[in-house]
Design an enzyme around this catalytic site. Structure first.
Site, PDB file in Angstrom:
ATOM      1  N   GLU A 155      45.348  34.885  35.396  1.00 30.09           N
ATOM      2  CA  GLU A 155      46.226  34.283  36.385  1.00 30.09           C
ATOM      3  C   GLU A 155      47.252  35.288  36.909  1.00 30.09           C
ATOM      4  O   GLU A 155      47.534  35.339  38.113  1.00 30.09           O
ATOM      5  CB  GLU A 155      46.949  33.076  35.777  1.00 30.09           C
ATOM      6  CG  GLU A 155      46.039  31.925  35.407  1.00 30.09           C
ATOM      7  CD  GLU A 155      45.520  32.026  33.985  1.00 30.09           C
ATOM      8  OE1 GLU A 155      45.478  33.157  33.445  1.00 30.09           O
ATOM      9  OE2 GLU A 155      45.136  30.986  33.416  1.00 30.09           O
ATOM     10  N   PRO A 180      36.061  42.649  23.559  1.00 28.15           N
ATOM     11  CA  PRO A 180      36.552  41.294  23.264  1.00 28.15           C
ATOM     12  C   PRO A 180      37.658  40.890  24.227  1.00 28.15           C
ATOM     13  O   PRO A 180      38.499  41.721  24.607  1.00 28.15           O
ATOM     14  CB  PRO A 180      37.061  41.403  21.823  1.00 28.15           C
ATOM     15  CG  PRO A 180      37.304  42.862  21.600  1.00 28.15           C
ATOM     16  CD  PRO A 180      36.319  43.590  22.466  1.00 28.15           C
ATOM     17  N   GLU A 186      41.122  47.988  30.559  1.00 32.95           N
ATOM     18  CA  GLU A 186      40.181  49.072  30.849  1.00 32.95           C
ATOM     19  C   GLU A 186      38.816  48.582  31.327  1.00 32.95           C
ATOM     20  O   GLU A 186      37.858  49.349  31.336  1.00 32.95           O
ATOM     21  CB  GLU A 186      40.013  49.958  29.612  1.00 32.95           C
ATOM     22  CG  GLU A 186      41.260  50.756  29.273  1.00 32.95           C
ATOM     23  CD  GLU A 186      40.983  51.865  28.278  1.00 32.95           C
ATOM     24  OE1 GLU A 186      41.281  53.036  28.599  1.00 32.95           O
ATOM     25  OE2 GLU A 186      40.463  51.566  27.183  1.00 32.95           O
ATOM     26  N   ASN A 210      35.598  36.149  35.449  1.00 36.93           N
ATOM     27  CA  ASN A 210      35.373  36.519  36.847  1.00 36.93           C
ATOM     28  C   ASN A 210      34.202  37.496  36.990  1.00 36.93           C
ATOM     29  O   ASN A 210      34.322  38.662  36.602  1.00 36.93           O
ATOM     30  CB  ASN A 210      36.654  37.145  37.401  1.00 36.93           C
ATOM     31  CG  ASN A 210      36.579  37.405  38.886  1.00 36.93           C
ATOM     32  OD1 ASN A 210      35.562  37.155  39.526  1.00 36.93           O
ATOM     33  ND2 ASN A 210      37.674  37.917  39.434  1.00 36.93           N
ATOM     34  N   PRO A 211      33.074  37.079  37.593  1.00 29.96           N
ATOM     35  CA  PRO A 211      31.935  37.992  37.746  1.00 29.96           C
ATOM     36  C   PRO A 211      32.110  38.967  38.903  1.00 29.96           C
ATOM     37  O   PRO A 211      31.399  39.967  38.988  1.00 29.96           O
ATOM     38  CB  PRO A 211      30.760  37.050  38.018  1.00 29.96           C
ATOM     39  CG  PRO A 211      31.386  35.894  38.730  1.00 29.96           C
ATOM     40  CD  PRO A 211      32.753  35.727  38.107  1.00 29.96           C
ATOM     41  N   GLU A 254      34.557  40.961  39.494  1.00 29.71           N
ATOM     42  CA  GLU A 254      35.162  42.235  39.103  1.00 29.71           C
ATOM     43  C   GLU A 254      34.103  43.289  38.838  1.00 29.71           C
ATOM     44  O   GLU A 254      34.233  44.440  39.283  1.00 29.71           O
ATOM     45  CB  GLU A 254      36.042  42.034  37.861  1.00 29.71           C
ATOM     46  CG  GLU A 254      37.283  41.203  38.120  1.00 29.71           C
ATOM     47  CD  GLU A 254      38.091  40.939  36.868  1.00 29.71           C
ATOM     48  OE1 GLU A 254      39.301  40.699  36.989  1.00 29.71           O
ATOM     49  OE2 GLU A 254      37.514  40.953  35.757  1.00 29.71           O
TER      50      GLU A 254
END
Length: 438
Positions: A64, A267, A306, A330-331, A333
């Site tokens: 967010e 992770p 990163e 979010n795909p 990115e």
């Protein structure tokens, strides 16, 4: 039902609970979830209000807060005198925000941890910061905080709003209360048409569906020198990254990972690095300065901020939170950086972004981890397939859906809520004038 009774019950419950909340916060400090020196902020202390007009923006966590960056930029560009207060609820979001804010914008922005939703604490926060407007992001709806801002005539907006089916069912049990909370917002702008429909179901009177701020974000950054160094170290090795993974996913990915491929596990919460490395047979950890040797099949990238580096290194990316029922991440990115995207069946948090990529042939959806291994291997061994996916994703994201114009569209609605610069005492402010962060 007006929702007055549930609102009163919530106020009483939070007042009664307030003596115990310092113990809750102390436990979070021990777990690395809070910063001890900044605990007073959780009770509304620590105001350092700059002069002039102040816009307060609240975002719960990492995703967010990052979606706020395009909106912050648009507001700052249109009103050079504005200052900003950004509140978040997590340590990681605060660290990443400080890292990602451009210097000029950082000089005009303060960060504080949001006070817990206790009436006296939110009153202290609002009375000392005195924001001229408040913008909430996604689904972070704290009833006492919203009611207190409304009582002070602070105009509020809810942007990039989303609401899961589960949350909709919960709010629907108290429709008057939900309508009371949502009725405080002058603007409710949903991420998707489905989110807009769910918000209407629980009482939002007028909802716009203008798109997702995350689609307007700049590509994730990466340090060029570090990228070059790692490309040298990994030269010739096929790389697969599993990004923003959650408990239950790493073990499944490890069991299904393709042979002969370096798997980078990232992770979602870096503090799980030791746990994830143990699952992977004491795999080297980025946070400890280790890099994978030629015989290491897995590398745990347990660092913050990163992902831009890993997506640039990888020949394929799995989007975490999608093999387990968490709604995915979010795909776009990864796709924006030219990395072929694969995700599991649970992409409810990004349903429209996932559908956009799937319909164009720019992503692959798998039903389970067993199917994941075959798809990763197919993408990594077939340059034409990978190239076609990247080209399709880029074409799909380039469609004129208005995402690039969304920050300016929101800024154009929000800025008229503010007092004129002259009324705020900043008529003589120079463009770009700034106040050092507190």
């Amino acid at each position: 039902m007006t929702g007055a009774l549930p609102a009163m019950a919530w106020r009483i419950a939070t007042r009664v609970a307030s003596p115990l909340l310092p113990l809750f916060l102390a436990r979070r400090v021990r777990r690395g979830k809070e910063i001890a020196a900044r605990l007073p902020e959780r009770q509304g202390h620590g105001a350092d209000r700059p002069p002039g007009r102040l816009v307060w923006l609240h975002a719960a966590s990492v995703g967010e807060s990052q979606s706020l960056l395009p909106l912050l930029t648009a507001l700052a560009r249109r009103a050079p005198d504005l200052h900003f207060l950004v509140t978040t609820g997590t340590v990681t979001s605060a660290a990443l925000l400080a890292e990602r804010l451009p210097p000029a914008l950082a000089a005009r922005t303060r960060h504080r941890f949001v006070p817990l939703d206790v009436p006296a604490w939110v009153a202290r926060f609002l009375d000392t910061w005195r924001p001229d407007a408040g913008i909430f992001v996604e689904s972070e709806l704290w009833p006492n905080l919203i009611a207190a801002a409304t009582a002070r005539n602070i105009p509020l907006g809810l942007v990039n709003a989303r609401l899961s089916k589960k949350a909709t069912a919960t709010w629907a049990r108290l429709p008057g209360f939900a309508a009371r909370v949502l009725g405080a917002f002058r603007l409710v702008a949903a991420q998707t048409h489905a989110d807009a429909d769910r918000l209407r179901q629980i009482g939002a009177a007028e909802v716009q569906s203008w798109g997702n701020l995350k689609a307007a974000a700049a590509p994730l950054p990466a340090d060029p020198a570090e990228l070059a160094r790692l490309r040298t170290i990994l030269a010739g090795r096929p790389v697969f990254v599993a990004a923003s993974t959650h408990p239950g996913e790493e073990a499944a990915i490890l069991a299904a990972r393709p042979a002969g491929v370096l798997t980078i596990l990232v992770p979602r919460h870096p503090d799980r690095g030791a746990e994830v490395a143990a699952l992977a047979g004491a795999a080297p950890r980025r946070s400890l300065g280790a890099t994978p040797g030629p015989a290491d099949p897995v590398w745990v990238a347990d660092t913050l901020g990163e992902l831009g580096l890993w997506f640039r290194l990888a020949g394929a990316a799995f989007i975490g939170g999608s093999l387990v029922p968490l709604g995915g991440h979010n795909p776009l990115e990864a796709a924006r950086l030219g990395c072929p995207v694969i995700f599991g069946p649970h992409m409810g948090n990004f349903s429209e972004a996932a559908a956009l990529l799937l319909q164009a042939g720019g992503a692959i959806q798998v039903p389970d981890a067993a199917a994941l291994a075959a798809e990763v291997a197919a993408v990594l061994t077939n340059a034409r397939k990978a190239g076609d996916m990247v080209a399709a994703a880029m074409a799909a994201m380039g469609r004129p859906d208005g995402s690039e114009a969304l920050p300016d569209r929101l800024a154009a609605v929000i800025l008229p809520w503010l007092p004129p610069a002259e009324a705020a005492g900043v008529a003589d402010a120079e463009p770009g004038a700034s106040v050092a962060p507190g």
